[in-house]
Design a protein around this motif. Structure first.
Motif, short mmCIF file in Angstrom:
data_model
loop_
_atom_site.label_atom_id
_atom_site.label_comp_id
_atom_site.label_asym_id
_atom_site.label_seq_id
_atom_site.Cartn_x
_atom_site.Cartn_y
_atom_site.Cartn_z
N ARG A 115 -30.12 1.53 -13.82
CA ARG A 115 -30.25 1.10 -12.43
C ARG A 115 -29.03 1.45 -11.59
NH1 ARG A 115 -31.29 -4.88 -11.94
NH2 ARG A 115 -32.09 -4.25 -9.90
N MET A 116 -28.08 2.17 -12.19
CA MET A 116 -26.87 2.53 -11.46
C MET A 116 -26.22 3.74 -12.11
SD MET A 116 -23.48 0.20 -10.65
CE MET A 116 -22.09 0.94 -9.78
N LYS A 117 -25.51 4.51 -11.30
CA LYS A 117 -24.66 5.59 -11.78
C LYS A 117 -23.25 5.36 -11.25
CE LYS A 117 -28.34 9.07 -12.04
NZ LYS A 117 -28.34 9.15 -13.51
N LEU A 153 -27.17 -5.51 -4.82
CA LEU A 153 -27.50 -4.28 -4.11
C LEU A 153 -28.47 -3.41 -4.89
CD1 LEU A 153 -24.00 -3.38 -2.63
CD2 LEU A 153 -26.03 -4.14 -1.38
N ALA A 154 -28.40 -3.45 -6.21
CA ALA A 154 -29.39 -2.73 -7.00
C ALA A 154 -30.78 -3.32 -6.80
CB ALA A 154 -29.01 -2.75 -8.49
N ASP A 155 -30.84 -4.66 -6.65
CA ASP A 155 -32.12 -5.33 -6.38
C ASP A 155 -32.62 -5.02 -4.97
OD1 ASP A 155 -32.06 -6.46 -8.89
OD2 ASP A 155 -31.23 -8.38 -8.20
N ASP A 156 -31.69 -4.97 -4.01
CA ASP A 156 -32.07 -4.76 -2.61
C ASP A 156 -31.00 -3.94 -1.90
OD1 ASP A 156 -33.02 -4.79 -0.04
OD2 ASP A 156 -32.49 -6.90 0.34
N PRO A 157 -31.14 -2.60 -1.88
CA PRO A 157 -30.15 -1.77 -1.19
C PRO A 157 -30.36 -1.70 0.31
CG PRO A 157 -31.83 -0.40 -2.20
CD PRO A 157 -32.16 -1.82 -2.59
N GLY A 158 -31.27 -2.49 0.83
CA GLY A 158 -31.62 -2.43 2.25
C GLY A 158 -30.46 -2.55 3.21
N PRO A 159 -29.46 -3.42 2.94
CA PRO A 159 -28.35 -3.56 3.89
C PRO A 159 -27.42 -2.35 3.97
CG PRO A 159 -28.55 -5.51 2.48
CD PRO A 159 -29.40 -4.45 1.88
N LEU A 160 -27.48 -1.44 3.00
CA LEU A 160 -26.47 -0.38 2.91
C LEU A 160 -26.47 0.59 4.09
CD1 LEU A 160 -26.49 0.35 -0.93
CD2 LEU A 160 -24.69 -0.74 0.41
N PRO A 161 -27.62 1.10 4.56
CA PRO A 161 -27.56 2.07 5.67
C PRO A 161 -26.88 1.55 6.91
CG PRO A 161 -29.72 2.15 4.61
CD PRO A 161 -29.01 0.96 4.04
N ALA A 162 -27.16 0.31 7.30
CA ALA A 162 -26.52 -0.24 8.50
C ALA A 162 -25.02 -0.42 8.28
CB ALA A 162 -27.16 -1.58 8.86
#
Length: 438
Positions: A269-271, A377-386
C-alpha cells in the motif's frame, strides 16, 4: 517624478558559493537576490572567487574577494580533525570558526573602512556566518561611522530533544553541552547593541538573541527557493509514495521512517524512495530486508533528486534536529506534501494547510505518529492534492529568493529611516507577530 533611490549595500558574505550547498548556497542566494532591490557589492572569501566569476559576476564592480587563507586554512584543517568524522561535530566547527572569522572582518575593514566612513555605503549587511555564536567587530565600527549595520539571518543552536542522547553522541556533539557559554564571550553584547537590525532565521534563534537586541529582531527564515532549480510539478500516481532526502544518520530518522512505513510496505500500500547515503546505510538495508517497494538511491545529482521527489506524494522526513529545513521548502516547491516532526526549522515552515506535522516526542512516539499519519493517507489520499497546491503557493508567495530580497529591502527602509522597525512576521496569518519573549 524622481525614481526611488536604491540603497547602496555592502553585503558581507564570507561563505557564499553558487556551486556548493548549505550555508555557502544561502549566502550566495541571498546576496545575489538583493541585487534586484539594492545596489549591492558583495564581499566574500577568496575561495569563492572562481565560482563568482563563472556565475558572471565582475570582480571589482560586483564583488571583492578577501584572501584570509593564511589564517583560515590551518584553522579549517584543525576543525576537520577535531570534528571526528565527515559531517559530524558541527558545534566544534562553529567554535573554530568563531576563532578564525574575526581575521576576515579585520581584512574587510582594512579594505572598505575608509569607504564606509566616507558614506559610500548606506547599509552594511553581514549575511554569513549564519551562526549566532560569532560576533562582529564591524557592527561597532559601522555604528561609529553612522552607517546602519544589519546582521543575519542568524540560525542555529536548536536544543537536542529529550530522549535522543544516543543520536547526539553519534554526531560527536560533545561541545553542544556547553554551547550556551558563547553568550559570555567578548563582543556578543556589543554586536547586538550596535546592530540596527538582526534577522533571525528561526524563532528559537530570535528568542536566543532577544537580549540585548530584542527591539531589533526580524524573523525571516534563512532558506529560500530558486525557481530555476526547482521547476518541476509533482505528478505522483499509484499507491502512496513517500520520499526521504538527506544524510543517512541517526538524527535524520530514516530508521524511524522505515519502521513506521513497514506495515504499509508489506501490504503493497506504499512505496518509499530513500535518497542519500551515510553511515546508517548497511543497517537500514538490513532493516528493510523482506520489505517490498523500498528503493535506496544513494546520492544523486540535483536534477535526478528533483525527478525522484516529484514522483512522490510526500516528503517523509522525521528529522529531529534541523535548523533551517531547506529540503522541506524544496519539496513544497515541487508540490510534494511534507510530513515532518513538529520541531525546529521544519516545524516553523510547515502549516496544517500545506503539510502534516507529527508531534516531537520519543523515538517510539515519532515512529508511531508517522505510522498513523501514513496509514490515514493510504486509506484516504483525498486531502493531498489541495495540500500540494497550497505548498506550492506558499513557496511562491513567501520563500522565493526574490520574495526574501523584498522582505530584507523593507528592513533596509526601516533602518535608513532611523527609527525602530516594526517587527513583522512575513510568514504569519495576520502579517504581524509580537516580539519574542526573552
Amino acid at each position: 517624478m524622481n525614481p526611488v533611490k536604491r540603497p547602496r549595500v555592502l553585503a558581507i558574505a564570507e561563505a557564499a558559493n553558487p556551486e556548493w550547498v548549505s550555508v555557502p548556497l544561502v549566502g550566495w542566494s541571498l546576496a545575489t537576490a538583493l541585487r534586484d532591490v539594492a545596489d549591492v557589492h558583495i564581499v566574500t572569501q577568496v575561495r569563492n572567487r572562481d565560482a563568482f566569476l563563472r556565475a558572471g559576476l565582475r570582480e571589482g564592480s560586483d564583488f571583492t574577494a578577501i584572501d584570509s587563507e593564511a589564517f583560515a586554512r590551518p584553522m579549517w584543517k584543525l576543525a576537520e580533525r577535531l570534528r571526528m568524522g565527515e559531517g559530524k561535530g558541527w558545534t566544534m566547527v562553529q567554535a573554530i570558526n568563531a576563532i578564525s572569522y574575526p581575521h576576515f572582518e579585520r581584512l574587510v575593514w582594512k579594505r572598505f573602512g575608509d569607504a564606509i566612513t566616507a558614506g559610500e555605503y548606506d547599509v552594511v549587511h553581514r549575511i554569513t556566518p549564519l551562526s549566532p555564536t560569532i560576533s562582529s567587530s564591524l557592527a561597532g565600527k559601522c555604528a561609529a561611522a553612522g552607517v546602519p549595520f544589519v546582521l543575519g539571518p542568524l540560525n542555529g543552536g536548536v536544543p537536542w530533544p529529550k530522549g535522543f542522547e544516543a543520536e547526539r553522541r553519534a554526531e560527536k556533539e560533545w561541545l553542544s553541552y556547553i554551547r550556551s557559554a558563547y553568550k559570555l564571550l567578548p563582543g556578543r553584547g556589543a554586536t547586538l547593541r550596535h546592530a540596527s537590525a538582526v534577522l533571525a532565521g528561526s524563532r528559537h534563534t530570535a528568542a536566543e538573541v532577544a537580549r540585548p537586541g530584542k527591539d531589533k529582531i526580524v524573523y525571516i527564515p534563512e532558506n529560500g527557493i530558486d525557481p530555476a532549480r526547482f521547476n518541476r510539478c509533482a505528478a505522483p500516481t499509484g499507491v502512496l509514495r513517500g520520499g526521504f532526502v538527506g544524510r543517512l544518520v541517526p538524527y535524520k530518522g530514516p530508521d524511524m521512517l522505515i519502521e513506521a512505513a513497514a506495515p504499509l510496505l508489506r501490504a503493497g500500500r506504499m512505496k518509499l524512495e530513500i535518497i542519500g547515503d551515510g553511515p546508517m546505510m548497511p543497517a537500514l538495508k538490513a532493516l528493510a530486508q523482506g520489505l517490498e517497494g523500498i528503493t535506496f538511491h544513494g546520492w544523486k545529482p540535483h536534477q535526478e533528486v528533483q525527478d525522484i521527489l516529484a514522483s512522490c506524494h510526500l516528503l517523509t522526513f522525521p528529522s529531529i534536529r534541523e535548523f533551517g529545513g531547506g529540503v522541506v521548502l524544496e519539496a513544497m516547491a515541487l508540490g510534494v506534501v511534507p510530513m515532518i516532526v513538529d520541531y525546529a526549522g521544519p516545524g516553523e515552515l510547515v502549516t496544517s494547510e500545506v503539510g502534516i506535522k507529527v508531534p516531537c516526542g520519543t523515538r517510539q512516539e515519532i515512529a508511531q505518529g508517522f505510522a498513523e499519519a501514513l496509514t490515514a493517507l493510504a486509506d484516504d489520499p483525498g486531502p493531498l492534492p489541495a495540500m500540494a497546491q497550497a505548498a506550492r503557493d506558499r513557496v511562491q508567495s513567501h520563500f522565493l529568493w526574490s520574495a526574501k530580497a523584498r522582505q530584507v529591502a523593507r528592513v533596509y527602509d526601516w533602518v535608513l529611516a532611523g527609527r525602530p522597525a516594526p517587527v513583522p512576521d512575513f510568514f504569519g496569518q495576520d502579517g504581524v507577530a509580537p516580539r519574542p519573549r526573552a
